[in-house]
Motif scaffolding. Sequence first.
Motif, PDB file in Angstrom:
ATOM      1  N   THR A  64       0.869  -1.048   0.025  1.00  0.00           N
ATOM      2  CA  THR A  64       0.430  -0.107  -0.214  1.00  0.00           C
ATOM      3  C   THR A  64       1.096   1.244   0.107  1.00  0.00           C
ATOM      4  O   THR A  64       0.356   2.406  -0.339  1.00  0.00           O
ATOM      5  N   GLU A  65       1.947   1.394   0.087  1.00  0.00           N
ATOM      6  CA  GLU A  65       2.994   2.384   0.081  1.00  0.00           C
ATOM      7  C   GLU A  65       3.977   2.249  -1.034  1.00  0.00           C
ATOM      8  O   GLU A  65       4.212   3.326  -1.960  1.00  0.00           O
ATOM      9  N   THR A  99       0.640   4.424  -7.496  1.00  0.00           N
ATOM     10  CA  THR A  99       0.593   3.914  -8.897  1.00  0.00           C
ATOM     11  C   THR A  99      -0.198   3.261  -9.590  1.00  0.00           C
ATOM     12  O   THR A  99      -0.127   2.465 -10.541  1.00  0.00           O
ATOM     13  N   ALA A 100      -0.986   2.327  -8.506  1.00  0.00           N
ATOM     14  CA  ALA A 100      -2.229   1.563  -9.240  1.00  0.00           C
ATOM     15  C   ALA A 100      -3.604   2.259 -10.085  1.00  0.00           C
ATOM     16  O   ALA A 100      -3.517   3.978  -9.202  1.00  0.00           O
ATOM     17  N   ASP A 134       1.596  -4.470   3.977  1.00  0.00           N
ATOM     18  CA  ASP A 134       2.693  -3.645   4.079  1.00  0.00           C
ATOM     19  C   ASP A 134       2.246  -2.117   2.817  1.00  0.00           C
ATOM     20  O   ASP A 134       2.336  -2.085   1.628  1.00  0.00           O
ATOM     21  N   SER A 135       1.524  -1.218   4.311  1.00  0.00           N
ATOM     22  CA  SER A 135       1.440  -1.243   5.774  1.00  0.00           C
ATOM     23  C   SER A 135      -0.203  -0.907   5.934  1.00  0.00           C
ATOM     24  O   SER A 135      -0.719  -0.281   5.276  1.00  0.00           O
ATOM     25  N   ARG A 142      -4.324   6.920   3.170  1.00  0.00           N
ATOM     26  CA  ARG A 142      -5.066   6.957   2.008  1.00  0.00           C
ATOM     27  C   ARG A 142      -7.092   6.569   1.507  1.00  0.00           C
ATOM     28  O   ARG A 142      -7.262   6.527   0.991  1.00  0.00           O
ATOM     29  N   LEU A 143      -7.440   6.011   3.088  1.00  0.00           N
ATOM     30  CA  LEU A 143      -8.847   6.772   2.348  1.00  0.00           C
ATOM     31  C   LEU A 143      -9.297   7.409   2.497  1.00  0.00           C
ATOM     32  O   LEU A 143      -9.406   8.664   3.177  1.00  0.00           O
TER      33      LEU A 143
END
Length: 246
Positions: A64-65, A99-100, A134-135, A142-143
């Motif tokens: 996630t980071e 980047t997703a 992670d993490s 970012r929610l």
Amino acid sequence: MSVETRNIEWIDMGVAGLTDFIPGLPKGDAILVRGEPGTGKTILCLQFMHKGAENGEKCVYITTEETPETILRTGNELWPDFPSLVENGTIQVINLSITASYASDYSLVGKAEVLDIVLKGLDAQPDATRIVIDSLSSLGRRLADETEFREIFMRLLLECKKRGVTVLFSAEGIPMSPDITEYLADHLIYLDYHKHDVIWTRVFILRKSRSVPLKPQILKLNIERNGLSVEEIPIALKPVWFASKL
């Protein structure tokens, strides 16, 4: 080893020296590792994955980071076979970093979108026995609606339990008081570093561990060319500052 632990199937986290102190961690449990930046959390996550892949296990790494490219680069620095393990599908990397592709132009995500990406990734690796997320901290920031974090964490934890996998979560910092993630994790690891006189020492603290005989709780942590290793704390470096972590 006590009678109560003889029927446990232990897994090796991959940290060199750790099995000199504990038999491993029980298969199918949830592990949470916390620490400040630079204490080795991502390396521990990668080491956990690589050890499973070495054993022939299928693994999923949800980032996630850091971007998948950074994860691949770091893994390759530690183990030359890491890129091939990703290429042949032994380790599957799910991209939840900035980047997703998301519905939001600003990489903000909602509960439904997070769960959709994660569950599709897990379904693509149905035989996975080790999962890393992670993490949690980066995901929470970012929610689009930060109040959804508790529901997302609970769903991810329950999904891993349902699949019978061993899951390793990472999170930033060591909080003054426990939160839901620390209460619900089966095992809680703190990675930390302290200055004693003129010496900086990294430490590996097994703060909570269900069904695992602890011997001892606090170990010296080393970050080396091929990952993390632990050893007993030198007697000269056993000052009172450890008490705050227990």
